[in-house]
Design a protein around this motif. Structure first.
Motif, PDB file in Angstrom:
ATOM      1  N   LEU A   8       0.834  -1.207   0.000  1.00 38.80           N
ATOM      2  CA  LEU A   8       0.000   0.000   0.000  1.00 38.80           C
ATOM      3  C   LEU A   8       0.865   1.251   0.000  1.00 38.80           C
ATOM      4  O   LEU A   8       0.570   2.221  -0.692  1.00 38.80           O
ATOM      5  CB  LEU A   8      -0.929   0.017   1.212  1.00 38.80           C
ATOM      6  N   SER A   9       1.937   1.216   0.764  1.00 38.52           N
ATOM      7  CA  SER A   9       2.843   2.354   0.818  1.00 38.52           C
ATOM      8  C   SER A   9       3.417   2.655  -0.562  1.00 38.52           C
ATOM      9  O   SER A   9       3.477   3.814  -0.992  1.00 38.52           O
ATOM     10  CB  SER A   9       3.971   2.065   1.813  1.00 38.52           C
ATOM     11  N   LYS A  10       3.832   1.609  -1.259  1.00 35.61           N
ATOM     12  CA  LYS A  10       4.427   1.779  -2.585  1.00 35.61           C
ATOM     13  C   LYS A  10       3.411   2.301  -3.597  1.00 35.61           C
ATOM     14  O   LYS A  10       3.716   3.189  -4.394  1.00 35.61           O
ATOM     15  CB  LYS A  10       5.044   0.463  -3.047  1.00 35.61           C
ATOM     16  N   ILE A  11       2.199   1.762  -3.576  1.00 32.47           N
ATOM     17  CA  ILE A  11       1.156   2.222  -4.501  1.00 32.47           C
ATOM     18  C   ILE A  11       0.804   3.681  -4.217  1.00 32.47           C
ATOM     19  O   ILE A  11       0.704   4.498  -5.133  1.00 32.47           O
ATOM     20  CB  ILE A  11      -0.088   1.320  -4.429  1.00 32.47           C
ATOM     21  N   GLU A  27       6.876  -5.628   8.961  1.00 30.70           N
ATOM     22  CA  GLU A  27       6.783  -4.852   7.723  1.00 30.70           C
ATOM     23  C   GLU A  27       7.362  -3.446   7.884  1.00 30.70           C
ATOM     24  O   GLU A  27       7.705  -2.796   6.905  1.00 30.70           O
ATOM     25  CB  GLU A  27       5.331  -4.779   7.246  1.00 30.70           C
ATOM     26  N   LEU A  28       7.494  -2.973   9.122  1.00 26.55           N
ATOM     27  CA  LEU A  28       8.072  -1.651   9.352  1.00 26.55           C
ATOM     28  C   LEU A  28       9.561  -1.594   9.020  1.00 26.55           C
ATOM     29  O   LEU A  28      10.148  -0.520   8.982  1.00 26.55           O
ATOM     30  CB  LEU A  28       7.848  -1.209  10.803  1.00 26.55           C
ATOM     31  N   PHE A  29      10.163  -2.743   8.754  1.00 28.19           N
ATOM     32  CA  PHE A  29      11.568  -2.773   8.357  1.00 28.19           C
ATOM     33  C   PHE A  29      11.744  -2.658   6.843  1.00 28.19           C
ATOM     34  O   PHE A  29      12.855  -2.614   6.351  1.00 28.19           O
ATOM     35  CB  PHE A  29      12.245  -4.043   8.877  1.00 28.19           C
ATOM     36  N   ASP A  30      10.636  -2.597   6.104  1.00 26.33           N
ATOM     37  CA  ASP A  30      10.693  -2.424   4.658  1.00 26.33           C
ATOM     38  C   ASP A  30      11.123  -0.989   4.336  1.00 26.33           C
ATOM     39  O   ASP A  30      10.737  -0.045   5.024  1.00 26.33           O
ATOM     40  CB  ASP A  30       9.309  -2.702   4.051  1.00 26.33           C
ATOM     41  N   LYS A  31      11.893  -0.818   3.288  1.00 24.05           N
ATOM     42  CA  LYS A  31      12.393   0.507   2.917  1.00 24.05           C
ATOM     43  C   LYS A  31      11.268   1.484   2.574  1.00 24.05           C
ATOM     44  O   LYS A  31      11.444   2.693   2.693  1.00 24.05           O
ATOM     45  CB  LYS A  31      13.366   0.404   1.750  1.00 24.05           C
ATOM     46  N   SER A  32      10.113   0.974   2.180  1.00 26.71           N
ATOM     47  CA  SER A  32       8.997   1.854   1.822  1.00 26.71           C
ATOM     48  C   SER A  32       8.482   2.655   3.017  1.00 26.71           C
ATOM     49  O   SER A  32       7.767   3.637   2.846  1.00 26.71           O
ATOM     50  CB  SER A  32       7.851   1.051   1.206  1.00 26.71           C
ATOM     51  N   THR A  69       5.031  10.100   1.806  1.00 28.39           N
ATOM     52  CA  THR A  69       3.571  10.013   1.725  1.00 28.39           C
ATOM     53  C   THR A  69       2.981   9.194   2.875  1.00 28.39           C
ATOM     54  O   THR A  69       1.760   9.155   3.027  1.00 28.39           O
ATOM     55  CB  THR A  69       3.146   9.388   0.374  1.00 28.39           C
ATOM     56  N   ASN A  70       3.817   8.561   3.679  1.00 29.35           N
ATOM     57  CA  ASN A  70       3.340   7.744   4.798  1.00 29.35           C
ATOM     58  C   ASN A  70       3.040   8.580   6.034  1.00 29.35           C
ATOM     59  O   ASN A  70       3.752   9.535   6.342  1.00 29.35           O
ATOM     60  CB  ASN A  70       4.392   6.713   5.213  1.00 29.35           C
TER      61      ASN A  70
END
Length: 120
Positions: A69-72, A91-96, A101-102
């Motif tokens: 969702l962050s990427k989209i 999932e909070l360790f993902d670079k996104s 926009t987050n």
């Protein structure tokens, strides 16, 4: 205001939807396909993309953070609001997580996101 609410059957979702609509926020819901296949992941991406293009929300909201969702949202220039109700959320360790926009809200003060992504 229009919110696209990405759901996965969290027990928190109904009360948050009720609160948002109580503030006269227009909420459109989209349910995650949790079958766990590559096809379901592709379907989730396509459903979110299609909902964004047809509904034209001001923001996308979810319980917990979903990198997809962050990427989209980043691609569309939309605000992505994620309210963490679990800890830890891997999932909070993902670079996104670093996208401007987050808007990520953590319920547990032991989850220090800034330490994990290297920001002050």
């Amino acid at each position: 205001m229009k919110i696209l609410f990405y759901r996965y059957n969290s027990i928190c979702e109904p009360s948050i939807i009720a609160a948002l609509t109580g503030f006269s926020i227009d909420v459109q819901e989209i349910m995650e396909d949790k079958s766990g296949t590559i096809e379901s992941a592709k379907c989730n991406i396509e459903r979110v993309r299609s909902a964004i293009e047809s509904y034209k929300p001001d923001a996308v909201f979810s319980i917990n953070f979903f990198p997809m969702l962050s990427k989209i949202c980043h691609i569309y220039g939309l605000i992505y609001i994620a309210q963490s109700v679990d800890c830890p959320v891997m999932e909070l360790f993902d670079k996104s997580v670093q996208y401007e926009t987050n808007r990520i809200f953590l319920f547990d003060n032991m989850c220090r996101l800034s330490e994990n992504i290297g920001t002050p």
